[in-house]
Every structure is written in C-alpha cells, then in structure tokens.
Design an enzyme around this catalytic site. Structure first.
Site, PDB file in Angstrom:
ATOM      1  CB  SER A 190      36.851  31.453  36.834  1.00 59.36           C
ATOM      2  OG  SER A 190      36.301  31.720  38.094  1.00 59.36           O
ATOM      3  CE  LYS A 233      34.180  35.301  37.750  1.00 59.06           C
ATOM      4  NZ  LYS A 233      34.907  34.373  36.885  1.00 59.06           N
TER       5      LYS A 233
END
Ligand SMILES: Nc1ncnc2c1ncn2[C@@H]1O[C@H](COP(=O)(O)OP(=O)(O)OP(=O)(O)O)[C@@H](O)[C@H]1O
Ligand SMILES: [Mg+2]
Length: 801
Positions: free
Chosen positions: A706, A749
């Site tokens: 990611s 996140k």
C-alpha cells in the site's frame, strides 16, 4: 613387641582367673626365677591372670622368645615409655611389669613370631643385669596389700556392679569377660580383670599395674568406671533414638492399619471409609455421564484398597476430587432480555454502536436457538479498544459465569489439554480448570489474544484450541488429566485478537469476526469523561468533586501525550494525574478547595509533550512524501524519502523493508521511467545515477503493497524538484500500467492521519466504500481525494515549483 589382631586369641583361649598359687602350680610347679629376660611392650599392659597374644618382630626379641621357650618359659613384660623404640634401653622402660609364662608360640613365614602369654605376677625391676643380646633384670615380686574392711567390701561391690552394667551396655565385650566378672570375688583380681578390659589409656593401666594397694586401685577405678558408664549410656541412648526414628513411619503405617481393622471390628467408621462413602454419595447426586461414572466408581474402589499414607492414594484422591467438583450437569439459566442487554452494554462501554449491534444480534440468535452450536465470536482490534472488557460484558448480559484464559505466549499444548495423571503434580488444562472455577458447564470463556499462541516441541496449542472450538467435536473434549470426555458444547467461547493474520487458518475459518476500530479523539474524550476519569478518581481514593479534569486538559492529554488507537495509555496517564492530585490533597495544600488540573500544568505534571504538533513535521525538501500505514496496533503515518546521486542506475532500498514493499518500489520506478512524456519530470540519465529510497524508523519492519502511491509521489517529487504538500497523506497500491489499486485498513489509516493532524488524504477509488465507516467528525475534518490513476495523484500532491 605389640599385640596383634584378635584372630589369634580365638585359637587358644584358656579360662582366665586363678590365684597366685594356681599360677605357680600351672607354671609347672616351678617358682619364678629372680632374674628374668625383659621384653618391652609398645601398646599393651599385661595384668596378672590375663591371657593375651603378642606379636614379636625384632631379631633381638625373637631370640629372647626362642631362649625362653627353650627354657622355663618365664619372662617379664614391661611397658615402654616410648612406644616406637625398637630395642628399648632400660631408661626407656617403666619400672614395674608383669611376669608371664609363654603358653604357645607360632612362627610366621614373614619372620614374625606370635606368642600367647599368661600374666602371672606383678614385679618391680631392681636393676638390669645384662643388655646383650637382650635385657635381663633382677626383679622383686610385689604382693597385693589387702586390709579386710567393710569399706573394701563396699568398694568392691560398687566396682563390680558398675562394671557389670558396663558389660551389659557394651556391645563389644566378650562373653568370657562377662563370665569372668561374675566369678571373680577376690578384689585384687577383680581390679586386674577390669583394668585389662576397661577402655583405658596406657598410662592409666600402667598406674593400676604399679599400685600394690587393692583399695587404692579400687578407688582409682571408680571414677574411670562411671565415666565409661556415662559414655556408654549416652551412646546407647543416641542409638535408640536413631533406631526409633527410622522405624517410626513403618510403625505408624502398621498402627494405622491396625486401627482400621479395630475400628471395623468395633463397627466404627474409619476416616478413609467415611471419606470414600462421602465421595460415593457425591457421585450419586452428580448425574455424571455413564462413562465418567464407571471410571469414577472404579477409582473409588481403588482408593479403598490403597493405604492412605502412600503417594498413590493422594493422586487418586485428587483425581476423584476433580471429577466430583466439575460442573457435569450444572448450568446457569440464560437471561436473554435484549433491551436490558443493550442497556448493560451501553453502561459499560461508550460508542461502539456497530459492535454492540452485532453482539445483540448474536444474543438474539442464542435466544432463538437455545443450544447454539456454531460460530465463535472473535473481537479484533488494536490494543486498548475494549475487546477484553466487552467479552466480560457479554457474560454479564447473559447472566453467565465468566472465565478468561490468556493465550498470549502460550506454547505448551498441555496448558490447554492438561498433563497425564502419571506426571508428578499433574493438573487438568486451563479449559477444565476454568470450568471448575466457573461451577457451571455453560460459562462464557474468553480466549484472550488467540493471535499470540505459539507452537514448539511440546506440541501445538493451536491444534488443541481447534478441538476445543470445533462444535463438531468439542462435545467430547478429552483432557489428558481427566482422560474422560467433557461436553464443551454449551460453553460460549469468545476470542480476541489484535489482528487475524497470525491465526491458524483452520481456526480463523470458524471465527465470526467483529472488528473494533480505533477511537477518534472525540470518542476518547467521551470515554475518558464517562469511564476512565471516574474510575481512576475512585481507585485513587479521591472523593467526588474534589479533583476535576476539565475537557481542555483531557483533550491535551489525548493529543499530546497519548497518540494511540485505544485508551489504555490514556487511562494510565489519567491514573498518574489522579495519584499526583491525591498526593497534593494529602500534603494539605488545597485541602479546602478543589483541585483543578489545568492544561497548562500538564507539562509540570507529566513532563514535556510526547508528540510534537504536525507543523514541525512539515516537508521542506523534494523527494519526501507522507504515507499511511496500518499494523496490529492501529494506523500510523510514515515518511518515504528518495534521493538521487551519481552512480550506475542502481536502486537502493533501506529501512527494514519487506519483499512486497521492495517490489512496489521497483514498480514505482519502472512506471515513472516509462512515463517519460510526463511534463516537468527530469527522467534523463537514469544509468548515470543511483536512486536511494529510505523509510525512516528503520528498526521497525515494514511491508505491504500500500506504500506504492507514496513511493511514486516521493520519486516524482525528486525527479521534478517540486515539494510534496505537508498536509496530504496517501495510500494505495500501484500497477505497472499506472492504476491505483485498493488497500486494507483505510479506516485505521485515516483515523491515524487525523490524529497526526493531516487535513487531506489520497485514497484509491475502490476504497470509497470504506469512507462511510469513518466517524463523521473525522470525515468532516478531513478532505479526501479518491484516485483511479497515478497520474491523478501528481497535481494533488506536488507543489508548484
Ligand atoms: N468504549 C469504551 N468505553 C469504556 N471503556 C472502554 C472502552 N473501550 C475501552 N475501555 C477501557 O479501556 C481499557 C482497556 O480495554 P481492554 O483491556 O478491554 O482492551 P483490549 O482491547 O482487550 O486490549 P488488548 O488488545 O491490549 O488486550 C479497559 O479498562 C476498558 O474498560
Ligand atoms: Mg485484552
């Protein structure tokens, strides 16, 4: 000359005793000559009437013996003053000795001679006649002086009685001595007999030999006798004690067995029987499964056979104790009132609306399907978000007993399944132990931290867990110790984990996962106000209202001191503040007023802020970009740095990067190189430069795809010499063709970005659905850009040159 070992005595041991006259008679009617050969003795004093073996070794002495045996067989024996003189001179000998007759002589192949001598008379040496080849001396026989008196009679009897006692106590005294003592009436001979046989040193013996007065000899013997008697009495007492302590346990055993028999005869109950009977009654009321009942009764019969003092008895008794105390058929009634349950959950936990909904659905199913066989709940989330405490709340709402088993670091299968009974100190495993403690066969058992079970050579606890949790087989769960199946199907198992990844795949399959997200700052504030602060104030003995922690202070604590997913650290800091306030109160300062902990005083109380405000982290150089990461303890932001130096076109990667992350760096670079048309990028001379990509906090391993978007952004910044905006953070996997692919953990996140003060995030278009999961307050504060292609990222993040 010395006395040899005792073997010799037994060869020829004529009865001792006999008076002066008989001695002379036995000497063959010959009278003792007045001049006798003299032999020095090193370690023995010979008394009249005593028969004793002697060892003769030196040439001179052997010659003496030869001459004596060839002649009248008489010689004089005198103790040496120095035991080690081989051929003693006259001055090395005492003045008194004993005249003896040689009864027997034996020559040995080693050139030694053994003689058996019989003591005849005391003598005094008048003077030595010759010294060569051996000593010869003129002697004067000494007579015992005896004054017949009552005192002497009394003394004699006393000495005789004492010696008799010694003989009885002494284990080594020979039977001959015992007979002789009974048959010796003459006091003079009595003293000699005693002197020869009592445990005395050489000088004491010599003094007794020299003294002609019988009365004085008796007087001298008395204290020696009583000393010996004392020593012997003490010795035998010690021995008796040792002997009795050794046999005590055996005696106890026999006595106890006898007692049992006697009690049985008398019709009284013996304690073992009453114990066995009590167990039997308990078993009867227990509704054990058939198999367990059979085993228990068999063990009970065995218990009756084994004596209670043996270790085996204890083992069997303990085993039965476990069987009797397990909740085979005992269960609690579930109270499933969904409204009450919802209220209870709210009372214990703030927020978590979705999680609570899921739990209530679960409870509803339990209500409908009484005997729920099926999914096991697994509460997953970062540390300190309330997984463990929520598990406990579920037990409360159901009105079930609660037990918690921490699996963290568990490596031994036996902890779950127990040890076989043959092990010393064996116990059942934790599951059976929890059931016994819960006293019900349908408790809620919280298996805490299933993601942290280990495995090693002692077996795999995960495999044992699988059996415990599998509804198909856990109705016959067999603990090693019990060695009997126990039905676990009514137990409600709830598991917790920080993340699902490490959980055994087969186990993960069975879990009904409920995710607990990290908390937003606003949620933390509410949790602190409603739960943590009141609890900590109470725990630290602070009366209601005396200490206040205003919102502003709590907010500052949340922002500057505890940047975490859950609230554990927050609770710890609040506890620390409460302790400090308590101290202030006790010190007297502020007793009359309220203590108000203001935000300004935090630096004093807790030290400088742990987390610097975001402006300090502003990006000031080209080649740096802010990414978003996600790991078991929640989300976090991370920086990716790229730089270019003269070289040969190599790509260097540092910062403990995993393979997947390295590959995405490779992909990012390849993508950029293939996009040479991109305006503003200087993509020339690749083979004349090396590129270095580093992710700080190098000690923490990082992996996952990611970071792709962030790496591309950092490289693009480097090649275009345009800085990346400080207030933007990004996440997304990239493909070679420049597509941005979806990633996991978007919610964590974004929450982490918000905690770190980031205002804009870049998220893959395909993660749009996750946006709804994010608490509205965070969404309101954060601007999101959903992107499909890498090309869309550049205008959003790169500042104008
Ligand atoms: N929503 C909440 N409302 C009230 N208290 C909470 C909430 N969430 C957590 N807490 C409190 O925070 C503390 C930590 O929670 P808990 O021990 O359950 O965390 P956990 O998720 O099990 O963490 P770990 O993964 O480290 O075991 C507990 O005292 C708990 O009561
Ligand atoms: Mg926990």
């Amino acid at each position: 000359m010395s006395s040899p070992d005792t073997e010799f005595i037994s060869i020829n041991n004529p009865p001792s005793g006999g008076g002066d006259t008989t001695l002379i008679t036995r000497a063959g009617g010959k009278t003792l000559p007045t001049v006798l050969p003299i032999l020095g003795l090193s370690d023995v004093v010979i008394f009249p009437g005593m028969v004793s073996p002697l060892l003769v070794e030196t040439a001179a002495s052997i010659r003496l013996i030869d001459d004596v045996v060839a002649g009248d067989r008489f010689l004089g024996l005198v103790l040496q003053r120095k035991p080690d003189a081989e051929n003693p001179l006259p001055e090395e000998l005492w003045d008194h000795g004993c005249a003896v007759r040689v009864l027997k002589m034996l020559k040995f192949p080693d050139n030694t001679v053994r003689v058996l001598v019989e003591g005849l008379r005391r003598f005094r040496i008048v003077h030595y006649e010759t010294q060569e080849p051996y000593l010869r001396a003129r002697i004067e026989l000494t007579r015992d002086t005896l004054d017949e008196s009552i005192e002497l009679t009394a003394l004699t009897r006393n000495v005789q009685r004492q010696f008799q006692e010694i003989v009885n106590l002494s284990p080594t005294m020979s039977d001959e001595v015992k007979v002789a003592i009974l048959n010796t009436e003459h006091p003079g001979k009595l003293t000699d007999l005693i002197a020869a046989n009592l445990n005395l040193n050489l000088e004491e013996r010599q003094r007794l030999l020299e003294n002609p007065s019988v009365k004085e000899r008796l007087n001298r013997l008395l204290p020696l006798l009583s000393r010996e008697l004392e020593v012997l009495t003490l010795g035998s007492k010690i021995q008796k004690e040792v002997a009795s302590s050794m046999s005590k346990s055996q005696r106890d055993f026999f006595l106890r067995e006898q007692l049992r028999v006697i009690q049985r005869e008398l019709g009284e109950t013996d304690p073992l029987m009453s114990d066995v009977n009590a167990l039997r009654e308990q078993l009867a009321t227990l509704h054990l499964p058939e198999e367990a009942k059979k085993v228990a009764l068999k063990e009970l019969d065995r218990l009756q056979q084994i004596p209670p003092t043996t270790p085996e008895h204890t083992v069997t008794r303990n085993y039965l104790d476990w069987i009797v105390n397990l909740p085979w058929s005992k269960s609690t009634e579930d109270k499933i009132d969904l409204d009450a349950a919802a209220r209870l959950l709210d009372e214990h936990h703030y927020g978590l609306a979705k999680v609570k909904d899921r739990l209530l659905e679960f409870l509803a199913v339990i209500k409908l399907r009484r005997h729920l066989k099926g999914p096991i709940l697994c509460l997953v989330g970062p540390p300190g978000v309330g997984k463990t405490s929520l598990g406990k709340s579920v037990a409360d709402t159901l009105g079930r007993k609660f037990a918690r088993i921490s699996l963290g670091g568990m490596r031994d299968e036996a902890e779950i399944r127990g040890h076989r009974r043959t092990y010393v100190g064996a116990l059942p495993g934790r599951i059976i132990q929890s059931l016994r403690r819960a006293e019900s066969n349908n408790p809620v058992i919280l298996l805490d931290e299933v993601d942290k079970v280990g495995a090693d050579f002692r077996g795999d606890p995960a495999a044992a867990l699988l059996e415990v949790l599998d509804p198909q087989q856990n109705n016959t769960f067999t603990d090693n110790y019990l060695d009997l199946p126990f039905d676990l199907s009514r137990v409600l198992f709830i598991t917790t984990a920080n993340w699902l990844e490490p959980i055994h795949a087969a186990l993960r399959d069975r879990l009904e996962v409920i995710e607990l997200p990290s908390y937003t700052a606003a949620e933390k504030l509410q949790i602190a106000k409603r739960f943590l602060v009141p609890r900590q104030l109470e725990e630290n003995g602070l009366p209601n209202g005396r200490v206040r922690l205003p919102d502003a202070t709590l907010k500052r604590v949340i922002q500057d001191y505890t940047r975490e997913a859950g609230v554990r650290q927050l609770e710890r800091v609040i506890a620390s503040l409460a302790r400090k306030a308590a101290r202030k109160l006790v010190n007297g300062r502020g007793t009359s007023r309220m203590i108000d902990i203001k935000p300004q005083s935090l630096a004093d109380l807790l030290g400088p802020a742990q987390f610097v405000p975001e402006t300090a982290e502003a990006i000031t150089e080209c080649g740096v970009a802010t990414g978003l990461a996600w790991n078991p303890v929640g989300g976090d932001i991370l920086f990716i740095e790229a730089s270019r130096m003269p070289g040969s076109g190599k790509l260097l990667l540092t910062g403990s990067l995993g393979d997947v992350m390295k590959e995405s760096a490779q992909t990012a670079l390849t993508f950029l190189r293939s996009q040479s048309k991109l305006p503003g990028l200087d993509l020339t001379d690749f083979d004349k430069h090396d590129i270095h990509i580093h992710v700080p906090a190098g000690a923490t391993p990082k992996d996952g795809p990611s970071a792709g978007v962030t790496i591309v952004a950092a490289l693009a910044s480097l090649f275009s010499q345009r800085r990346v905006r400080s207030d933007v953070a990004m996440t997304g996997e990239i493909s070679l063709r420049g597509r941005v692919l979806p990633v996991g953990g978007v919610k964590e996140k974004v929450l982490a970005a918000s905690r770190a003060g980031i205002r804009q995030v870049i998220v893959p278009e395909e993660n749009r659905k996750d946006w709804g999961e994010i608490p509205p307050e965070v969404r309101a504060r954060t601007k999101v850009h959903f992107v499909r292609r890498i090309a869309d990222v550049f205008p959003l993040v790169l500042r104008p040159r």
